[in-house]
Design a protein around this motif. Sequence first.
Motif, PDB file in Angstrom:
ATOM      1  N   VAL A 108     -37.608  23.515 -19.273  1.00 39.47           N
ATOM      2  CA  VAL A 108     -36.562  22.405 -19.492  1.00 39.47           C
ATOM      3  C   VAL A 108     -37.294  21.195 -19.447  1.00 39.47           C
ATOM      4  O   VAL A 108     -37.900  20.680 -18.435  1.00 39.47           O
ATOM      5  CB  VAL A 108     -35.669  22.690 -18.163  1.00 39.47           C
ATOM      6  CG1 VAL A 108     -34.512  21.566 -18.479  1.00 39.47           C
ATOM      7  CG2 VAL A 108     -35.031  23.878 -18.065  1.00 39.47           C
ATOM      8  N   SER A 109     -37.175  20.398 -20.596  1.00 39.41           N
ATOM      9  CA  SER A 109     -37.730  19.079 -20.715  1.00 39.41           C
ATOM     10  C   SER A 109     -36.787  18.085 -21.469  1.00 39.41           C
ATOM     11  O   SER A 109     -36.615  17.926 -22.388  1.00 39.41           O
ATOM     12  CB  SER A 109     -38.909  19.310 -21.699  1.00 39.41           C
ATOM     13  OG  SER A 109     -39.704  18.072 -21.686  1.00 39.41           O
ATOM     14  N   ASP A 133     -29.499  31.997 -17.162  1.00 38.79           N
ATOM     15  CA  ASP A 133     -29.089  33.627 -16.762  1.00 38.79           C
ATOM     16  C   ASP A 133     -29.747  34.787 -17.546  1.00 38.79           C
ATOM     17  O   ASP A 133     -30.031  35.709 -17.159  1.00 38.79           O
ATOM     18  CB  ASP A 133     -27.673  33.435 -16.269  1.00 38.79           C
ATOM     19  CG  ASP A 133     -27.366  32.830 -15.448  1.00 38.79           C
ATOM     20  OD1 ASP A 133     -27.961  32.193 -14.522  1.00 38.79           O
ATOM     21  OD2 ASP A 133     -25.982  32.741 -15.010  1.00 38.79           O
ATOM     22  N   ALA A 134     -29.867  34.204 -18.936  1.00 38.71           N
ATOM     23  CA  ALA A 134     -30.198  35.216 -19.863  1.00 38.71           C
ATOM     24  C   ALA A 134     -31.536  35.455 -20.017  1.00 38.71           C
ATOM     25  O   ALA A 134     -32.196  36.259 -20.770  1.00 38.71           O
ATOM     26  CB  ALA A 134     -29.404  35.096 -21.295  1.00 38.71           C
ATOM     27  N   ARG A 135     -32.513  34.813 -19.168  1.00 38.18           N
ATOM     28  CA  ARG A 135     -33.980  34.855 -19.290  1.00 38.18           C
ATOM     29  C   ARG A 135     -34.354  36.459 -18.595  1.00 38.18           C
ATOM     30  O   ARG A 135     -33.429  36.927 -17.573  1.00 38.18           O
ATOM     31  CB  ARG A 135     -34.518  33.912 -18.442  1.00 38.18           C
ATOM     32  CG  ARG A 135     -34.663  33.816 -16.886  1.00 38.18           C
ATOM     33  CD  ARG A 135     -34.964  32.596 -16.523  1.00 38.18           C
ATOM     34  NE  ARG A 135     -35.354  32.603 -15.125  1.00 38.18           N
ATOM     35  CZ  ARG A 135     -34.340  32.445 -14.103  1.00 38.18           C
ATOM     36  NH1 ARG A 135     -32.960  32.622 -14.496  1.00 38.18           N
ATOM     37  NH2 ARG A 135     -34.470  32.287 -13.056  1.00 38.18           N
ATOM     38  N   LYS A 136     -35.398  36.840 -18.861  1.00 36.83           N
ATOM     39  CA  LYS A 136     -35.677  38.327 -18.132  1.00 36.83           C
ATOM     40  C   LYS A 136     -35.932  37.899 -16.754  1.00 36.83           C
ATOM     41  O   LYS A 136     -36.105  37.012 -15.969  1.00 36.83           O
ATOM     42  CB  LYS A 136     -37.140  38.655 -18.738  1.00 36.83           C
ATOM     43  CG  LYS A 136     -37.194  38.983 -20.068  1.00 36.83           C
ATOM     44  CD  LYS A 136     -38.552  39.425 -20.672  1.00 36.83           C
ATOM     45  CE  LYS A 136     -38.539  40.048 -21.722  1.00 36.83           C
ATOM     46  NZ  LYS A 136     -40.077  40.360 -22.289  1.00 36.83           N
ATOM     47  N   PRO A 137     -35.682  39.073 -15.844  1.00 37.17           N
ATOM     48  CA  PRO A 137     -35.566  39.106 -14.268  1.00 37.17           C
ATOM     49  C   PRO A 137     -36.964  38.283 -13.760  1.00 37.17           C
ATOM     50  O   PRO A 137     -37.863  38.830 -14.281  1.00 37.17           O
ATOM     51  CB  PRO A 137     -35.460  40.180 -13.743  1.00 37.17           C
ATOM     52  CG  PRO A 137     -34.796  41.000 -14.914  1.00 37.17           C
ATOM     53  CD  PRO A 137     -35.140  40.389 -16.401  1.00 37.17           C
ATOM     54  N   GLY A 138     -36.837  37.459 -12.949  1.00 39.48           N
ATOM     55  CA  GLY A 138     -38.012  36.822 -12.651  1.00 39.48           C
ATOM     56  C   GLY A 138     -38.917  35.836 -13.398  1.00 39.48           C
ATOM     57  O   GLY A 138     -39.937  35.492 -12.931  1.00 39.48           O
ATOM     58  N   ALA A 139     -38.407  35.702 -14.490  1.00 39.96           N
ATOM     59  CA  ALA A 139     -39.147  34.548 -15.512  1.00 39.96           C
ATOM     60  C   ALA A 139     -38.915  33.253 -14.639  1.00 39.96           C
ATOM     61  O   ALA A 139     -37.988  32.901 -14.502  1.00 39.96           O
ATOM     62  CB  ALA A 139     -38.394  34.726 -16.783  1.00 39.96           C
ATOM     63  N   PRO A 140     -40.134  32.542 -14.766  1.00 43.27           N
ATOM     64  CA  PRO A 140     -40.186  31.400 -14.070  1.00 43.27           C
ATOM     65  C   PRO A 140     -39.445  30.210 -15.123  1.00 43.27           C
ATOM     66  O   PRO A 140     -39.430  30.334 -16.248  1.00 43.27           O
ATOM     67  CB  PRO A 140     -41.666  30.946 -13.638  1.00 43.27           C
ATOM     68  CG  PRO A 140     -42.487  31.884 -14.801  1.00 43.27           C
ATOM     69  CD  PRO A 140     -41.522  32.994 -14.930  1.00 43.27           C
ATOM     70  N   VAL A 141     -39.092  29.213 -14.547  1.00 42.13           N
ATOM     71  CA  VAL A 141     -38.275  28.113 -15.273  1.00 42.13           C
ATOM     72  C   VAL A 141     -39.302  26.998 -14.576  1.00 42.13           C
ATOM     73  O   VAL A 141     -39.382  26.291 -13.580  1.00 42.13           O
ATOM     74  CB  VAL A 141     -37.017  27.986 -14.771  1.00 42.13           C
ATOM     75  CG1 VAL A 141     -36.520  26.619 -15.511  1.00 42.13           C
ATOM     76  CG2 VAL A 141     -36.212  28.988 -15.007  1.00 42.13           C
ATOM     77  N   ILE A 142     -39.881  26.113 -15.650  1.00 46.41           N
ATOM     78  CA  ILE A 142     -40.781  24.795 -15.456  1.00 46.41           C
ATOM     79  C   ILE A 142     -39.811  23.814 -15.771  1.00 46.41           C
ATOM     80  O   ILE A 142     -38.928  23.900 -16.831  1.00 46.41           O
ATOM     81  CB  ILE A 142     -41.878  24.977 -16.618  1.00 46.41           C
ATOM     82  CG1 ILE A 142     -43.096  25.854 -16.090  1.00 46.41           C
ATOM     83  CG2 ILE A 142     -42.469  23.636 -16.681  1.00 46.41           C
ATOM     84  CD1 ILE A 142     -44.006  25.926 -17.041  1.00 46.41           C
ATOM     85  N   GLU A 143     -39.801  22.844 -15.119  1.00 41.82           N
ATOM     86  CA  GLU A 143     -39.119  21.602 -15.599  1.00 41.82           C
ATOM     87  C   GLU A 143     -39.999  20.465 -15.466  1.00 41.82           C
ATOM     88  O   GLU A 143     -40.989  20.389 -14.669  1.00 41.82           O
ATOM     89  CB  GLU A 143     -37.815  21.382 -14.417  1.00 41.82           C
ATOM     90  CG  GLU A 143     -38.312  20.824 -13.153  1.00 41.82           C
ATOM     91  CD  GLU A 143     -38.159  19.296 -12.950  1.00 41.82           C
ATOM     92  OE1 GLU A 143     -37.469  18.610 -14.120  1.00 41.82           O
ATOM     93  OE2 GLU A 143     -38.649  18.748 -12.287  1.00 41.82           O
ATOM     94  N   THR A 144     -40.042  19.665 -16.470  1.00 41.34           N
ATOM     95  CA  THR A 144     -41.104  18.568 -16.653  1.00 41.34           C
ATOM     96  C   THR A 144     -40.628  17.169 -16.574  1.00 41.34           C
ATOM     97  O   THR A 144     -41.157  16.314 -17.013  1.00 41.34           O
ATOM     98  CB  THR A 144     -41.630  18.627 -18.402  1.00 41.34           C
ATOM     99  OG1 THR A 144     -40.608  18.025 -18.889  1.00 41.34           O
ATOM    100  CG2 THR A 144     -41.890  20.019 -18.509  1.00 41.34           C
ATOM    101  N   ASN A 145     -39.337  17.108 -15.835  1.00 41.77           N
ATOM    102  CA  ASN A 145     -38.470  15.688 -15.840  1.00 41.77           C
ATOM    103  C   ASN A 145     -38.951  14.650 -14.982  1.00 41.77           C
ATOM    104  O   ASN A 145     -39.792  15.094 -14.009  1.00 41.77           O
ATOM    105  CB  ASN A 145     -36.981  16.134 -15.698  1.00 41.77           C
ATOM    106  CG  ASN A 145     -36.526  17.085 -16.399  1.00 41.77           C
ATOM    107  OD1 ASN A 145     -37.014  17.780 -17.538  1.00 41.77           O
ATOM    108  ND2 ASN A 145     -35.196  17.598 -15.913  1.00 41.77           N
ATOM    109  N   ASN A 146     -38.655  13.642 -15.107  1.00 44.94           N
ATOM    110  CA  ASN A 146     -39.155  12.538 -14.192  1.00 44.94           C
ATOM    111  C   ASN A 146     -37.602  11.525 -14.161  1.00 44.94           C
ATOM    112  O   ASN A 146     -36.936  11.417 -15.106  1.00 44.94           O
ATOM    113  CB  ASN A 146     -40.020  11.647 -14.710  1.00 44.94           C
ATOM    114  CG  ASN A 146     -41.527  12.305 -14.650  1.00 44.94           C
ATOM    115  OD1 ASN A 146     -41.835  12.671 -13.561  1.00 44.94           O
ATOM    116  ND2 ASN A 146     -42.270  12.302 -15.605  1.00 44.94           N
ATOM    117  N   TYR A 147     -37.374  11.169 -13.208  1.00 45.54           N
ATOM    118  CA  TYR A 147     -36.301  10.134 -12.499  1.00 45.54           C
ATOM    119  C   TYR A 147     -36.750   8.898 -13.128  1.00 45.54           C
ATOM    120  O   TYR A 147     -37.556   8.028 -12.380  1.00 45.54           O
ATOM    121  CB  TYR A 147     -35.958  10.298 -11.211  1.00 45.54           C
ATOM    122  CG  TYR A 147     -34.941   9.483 -10.737  1.00 45.54           C
ATOM    123  CD1 TYR A 147     -33.713   9.195 -11.296  1.00 45.54           C
ATOM    124  CD2 TYR A 147     -34.995   8.647  -9.508  1.00 45.54           C
ATOM    125  CE1 TYR A 147     -32.774   8.338 -10.927  1.00 45.54           C
ATOM    126  CE2 TYR A 147     -34.079   8.011  -9.040  1.00 45.54           C
ATOM    127  CZ  TYR A 147     -33.073   7.694  -9.665  1.00 45.54           C
ATOM    128  OH  TYR A 147     -31.923   6.962  -9.257  1.00 45.54           O
TER     129      TYR A 147
END
Length: 220
Positions: free
Chosen positions: A63-64, A79-93
């Motif tokens: 998620v970027s 929710d539709a990703r594979k079970p256990g699939a990690p989610v990376i977020e690259t954001n900055n505030y």
Amino acid sequence: MKIGIIGAGFIGGTLTRRLTELGHDVRVSNSRAPETLSDLAEETGATAVWAKDAARDADLVIVSIPQKNTPDLAPGILDARKPGAPVIETNNYYPQQRDGKIAAIENGTPESVWVSEQLGVPVYKVFNGIYWKHLLKKGLPDGAEGRIALPIAGDDADGKTIVFSIVDELGFDPVDAGPLAESWRQQPGTPVYGKDFGVDDTLAALKEASPERTPEWRAA
């Protein structure tokens, strides 16, 4: 791997280019229709999709997007990703520069903890502090002199192993930056942010960080 990317700006677009070059099956989306990404899809071989479809059956999701837009993502979009699939977020505030005031972050919630709460899933913080052109061009083989290290914060060890692997494959040294609760150590204004340090200097910079936001990175 099947990789879903939500956001096709400087970091999301760069990761689309690099990950397709490495042979991964990438679905990429933005806040508009897939047709708006036709040039990127043609250039890279990635599949342009609606944001709601980016995570479908994915082994990894990235998620970027601008920090302020995170709550606008559809509930359950991951929710539709594979079970256990990690989610990376690259954001900055960036409160003064783009995002406006986000009260919880101003009050001390680490940026990525806030993102995780909005998404409703655990996340890993990485790619937030590297200049996109360096992400595109400066990856080097394992063991090469001058290889840039990238800090990775997150909680689940199995997911972190996958994230470490993708960072290494992209040509950077993965560095364990601790749990997500300590992801403030790599936020804007910290000693490691925006630097192209190696492993030792990255670890030292993470250790030196303070959770107090500097004036440039607080809401005016």
